[in-house]
Scaffold this motif. Sequence first.
Motif, PDB file in Angstrom:
ATOM      1  N   SER A 164      48.226  51.291 -57.621  1.00 36.69           N
ATOM      2  CA  SER A 164      49.512  51.001 -57.793  1.00 36.69           C
ATOM      3  C   SER A 164      50.341  51.302 -56.746  1.00 36.69           C
ATOM      4  O   SER A 164      49.789  52.146 -55.739  1.00 36.69           O
ATOM      5  CB  SER A 164      49.835  52.073 -59.037  1.00 36.69           C
ATOM      6  OG  SER A 164      49.719  53.466 -58.759  1.00 36.69           O
ATOM      7  N   PHE A 165      51.697  51.132 -56.641  1.00 39.19           N
ATOM      8  CA  PHE A 165      52.422  51.209 -55.673  1.00 39.19           C
ATOM      9  C   PHE A 165      52.510  52.857 -55.448  1.00 39.19           C
ATOM     10  O   PHE A 165      52.536  53.405 -54.048  1.00 39.19           O
ATOM     11  CB  PHE A 165      53.797  50.953 -55.903  1.00 39.19           C
ATOM     12  CG  PHE A 165      54.901  50.976 -54.629  1.00 39.19           C
ATOM     13  CD1 PHE A 165      54.628  50.405 -53.470  1.00 39.19           C
ATOM     14  CD2 PHE A 165      55.709  52.020 -54.856  1.00 39.19           C
ATOM     15  CE1 PHE A 165      55.353  50.698 -52.610  1.00 39.19           C
ATOM     16  CE2 PHE A 165      56.943  52.381 -53.787  1.00 39.19           C
ATOM     17  CZ  PHE A 165      56.541  51.612 -52.634  1.00 39.19           C
ATOM     18  N   ALA A 166      52.544  53.671 -56.399  1.00 40.88           N
ATOM     19  CA  ALA A 166      52.570  55.035 -55.956  1.00 40.88           C
ATOM     20  C   ALA A 166      51.383  55.596 -55.273  1.00 40.88           C
ATOM     21  O   ALA A 166      51.412  56.650 -54.395  1.00 40.88           O
ATOM     22  CB  ALA A 166      52.461  55.789 -57.272  1.00 40.88           C
ATOM     23  N   ASP A 167      50.260  54.819 -55.194  1.00 46.37           N
ATOM     24  CA  ASP A 167      48.995  55.660 -54.411  1.00 46.37           C
ATOM     25  C   ASP A 167      48.966  55.298 -52.985  1.00 46.37           C
ATOM     26  O   ASP A 167      48.504  55.989 -52.221  1.00 46.37           O
ATOM     27  CB  ASP A 167      47.959  54.405 -55.012  1.00 46.37           C
ATOM     28  CG  ASP A 167      47.423  54.673 -56.344  1.00 46.37           C
ATOM     29  OD1 ASP A 167      47.348  55.763 -56.833  1.00 46.37           O
ATOM     30  OD2 ASP A 167      46.939  53.868 -56.992  1.00 46.37           O
ATOM     31  N   LYS A 191      52.414  54.755 -51.708  1.00 44.82           N
ATOM     32  CA  LYS A 191      53.936  55.048 -51.420  1.00 44.82           C
ATOM     33  C   LYS A 191      54.233  56.055 -50.107  1.00 44.82           C
ATOM     34  O   LYS A 191      54.987  55.917 -49.202  1.00 44.82           O
ATOM     35  CB  LYS A 191      54.636  55.530 -52.460  1.00 44.82           C
ATOM     36  CG  LYS A 191      56.459  55.824 -52.200  1.00 44.82           C
ATOM     37  CD  LYS A 191      56.961  55.832 -53.542  1.00 44.82           C
ATOM     38  CE  LYS A 191      58.513  56.237 -53.128  1.00 44.82           C
ATOM     39  NZ  LYS A 191      59.044  55.309 -52.330  1.00 44.82           N
ATOM     40  N   LYS A 192      53.070  57.165 -50.155  1.00 41.22           N
ATOM     41  CA  LYS A 192      53.472  58.199 -49.225  1.00 41.22           C
ATOM     42  C   LYS A 192      53.260  57.585 -47.558  1.00 41.22           C
ATOM     43  O   LYS A 192      53.954  58.054 -46.776  1.00 41.22           O
ATOM     44  CB  LYS A 192      52.436  59.319 -49.600  1.00 41.22           C
ATOM     45  CG  LYS A 192      52.210  60.604 -48.582  1.00 41.22           C
ATOM     46  CD  LYS A 192      51.247  61.614 -48.931  1.00 41.22           C
ATOM     47  CE  LYS A 192      51.265  62.631 -47.757  1.00 41.22           C
ATOM     48  NZ  LYS A 192      50.262  63.791 -47.990  1.00 41.22           N
ATOM     49  N   ALA A 214      53.240  54.459 -46.701  1.00 41.54           N
ATOM     50  CA  ALA A 214      53.927  53.481 -46.475  1.00 41.54           C
ATOM     51  C   ALA A 214      55.423  54.026 -46.024  1.00 41.54           C
ATOM     52  O   ALA A 214      56.081  53.650 -45.128  1.00 41.54           O
ATOM     53  CB  ALA A 214      54.233  52.655 -47.393  1.00 41.54           C
ATOM     54  N   SER A 215      55.802  55.167 -46.738  1.00 37.81           N
ATOM     55  CA  SER A 215      57.416  55.630 -46.364  1.00 37.81           C
ATOM     56  C   SER A 215      57.041  56.509 -45.100  1.00 37.81           C
ATOM     57  O   SER A 215      57.983  56.632 -44.227  1.00 37.81           O
ATOM     58  CB  SER A 215      57.310  56.697 -47.708  1.00 37.81           C
ATOM     59  OG  SER A 215      57.522  55.943 -48.768  1.00 37.81           O
ATOM     60  N   LYS A 229      62.547  49.636 -48.724  1.00 38.50           N
ATOM     61  CA  LYS A 229      61.831  49.078 -49.864  1.00 38.50           C
ATOM     62  C   LYS A 229      61.172  47.692 -49.715  1.00 38.50           C
ATOM     63  O   LYS A 229      59.895  47.659 -50.142  1.00 38.50           O
ATOM     64  CB  LYS A 229      62.713  49.119 -51.156  1.00 38.50           C
ATOM     65  CG  LYS A 229      63.160  50.299 -51.811  1.00 38.50           C
ATOM     66  CD  LYS A 229      64.105  50.074 -53.047  1.00 38.50           C
ATOM     67  CE  LYS A 229      64.419  51.422 -53.485  1.00 38.50           C
ATOM     68  NZ  LYS A 229      65.211  52.418 -52.706  1.00 38.50           N
ATOM     69  N   GLU A 288      57.979  48.477 -47.466  1.00 40.70           N
ATOM     70  CA  GLU A 288      57.007  49.253 -48.583  1.00 40.70           C
ATOM     71  C   GLU A 288      56.527  48.143 -49.351  1.00 40.70           C
ATOM     72  O   GLU A 288      55.252  48.176 -49.681  1.00 40.70           O
ATOM     73  CB  GLU A 288      57.767  50.581 -49.157  1.00 40.70           C
ATOM     74  CG  GLU A 288      58.213  51.532 -48.266  1.00 40.70           C
ATOM     75  CD  GLU A 288      58.747  52.510 -49.006  1.00 40.70           C
ATOM     76  OE1 GLU A 288      59.135  52.455 -50.331  1.00 40.70           O
ATOM     77  OE2 GLU A 288      59.261  53.652 -48.579  1.00 40.70           O
ATOM     78  N   THR A 289      57.140  47.428 -49.787  1.00 43.32           N
ATOM     79  CA  THR A 289      56.582  46.065 -50.474  1.00 43.32           C
ATOM     80  C   THR A 289      55.637  45.332 -49.959  1.00 43.32           C
ATOM     81  O   THR A 289      54.548  44.876 -50.356  1.00 43.32           O
ATOM     82  CB  THR A 289      57.668  45.374 -51.276  1.00 43.32           C
ATOM     83  OG1 THR A 289      58.676  46.138 -52.050  1.00 43.32           O
ATOM     84  CG2 THR A 289      57.201  44.032 -52.206  1.00 43.32           C
ATOM     85  N   TYR A 347      52.497  47.103 -49.545  1.00 51.22           N
ATOM     86  CA  TYR A 347      51.868  47.055 -50.951  1.00 51.22           C
ATOM     87  C   TYR A 347      51.142  45.698 -51.207  1.00 51.22           C
ATOM     88  O   TYR A 347      50.115  45.650 -51.826  1.00 51.22           O
ATOM     89  CB  TYR A 347      52.686  47.536 -52.009  1.00 51.22           C
ATOM     90  CG  TYR A 347      52.048  47.359 -53.332  1.00 51.22           C
ATOM     91  CD1 TYR A 347      50.803  48.395 -53.748  1.00 51.22           C
ATOM     92  CD2 TYR A 347      52.718  46.506 -54.639  1.00 51.22           C
ATOM     93  CE1 TYR A 347      50.234  48.074 -55.139  1.00 51.22           C
ATOM     94  CE2 TYR A 347      52.033  46.693 -55.768  1.00 51.22           C
ATOM     95  CZ  TYR A 347      50.776  47.527 -56.119  1.00 51.22           C
ATOM     96  OH  TYR A 347      50.271  47.650 -57.469  1.00 51.22           O
TER      97      TYR A 347
END
Length: 287
Positions: free
Chosen positions: A146-149, A151-152, A154-155, A221, A224-225, A228
């Motif tokens: 998922s994106f949460a996996d 996100k760290k 990427a951010s 965003k 980050e997209t 992902y």
Amino acid sequence: MAKGIREIRRSIKSTKNTRQITKAMKMVAAAKLRRNQEKAEAARPYADKIQEVIASIASGTSGSKHPMLQKRPVKKTGYIVITSDRGLAGGYNANMLRKVVTTISEKHKSQDEYGIFVIGRKGRDFFRKRNYPLLEEVTGLPANPSFADIKKIASAAVQMFANEQIDELYLCYNKFQSAISQIPTVKQLLPLEAPESNEVRTINYEYEPSSEEVLADLLPKYAETLVYSALLEAKASEEGSRMTAMGNATDNATDMINRYTLIYNRARQAAITQEISEIVAGANAQA
């Protein structure tokens, strides 16, 4: 000869066991490939829509000075490299890592000029063993991430660019074409290329608090997209490569079994012929 026959029979049994494993792994990879393809396709409308919104805002705010759209002198480059946690995927990881190493060697003379954000245990172990400068790492991703996996990481990469700790950022992943074709790709992620606005409909939207602030919030965003989306393509590529590799391994095991069986039959026939010859010779000697 009996010992040789026993060894051949043991080899046939061992190869059949291996074939069962590779066949099962091929079926599992095929199921995972289908799910990852569906997930990648489901994510595309969101990526397309956010790109459309950014293009619409950018076309209405001419001369935007947002740092993610501005090029600056390159002192340090960042690379987000996507690999797998597991092997048995043919040349999936080797081709990607070879592409990254070639790109780095062509663009940089010193390790001070770049840093690596790595996703996947295979890539992390590769770069650690060779003392490449790692900035962030993520391992142990699930089969359907998922994106949460991510996100760290990427951010963190986007934030380092915004803070001018790195001056450009590249995304390195295997682009999915088909189950038998994955293309190692290195493309620029930051600074973002402003999306083409030629086809954007000229509709006057009112943004609150302002279009510039909305753009400032959407651009990270959007970056980050893209990360992902690349991860989903990489996951589909990984399973496609693994399915192909396991399919080839199954075919090779079948060929080996056929060769061993032929050798076994010949050895067994030779042993029977030799026993008959010995019996006939013994009978003739007694006559």
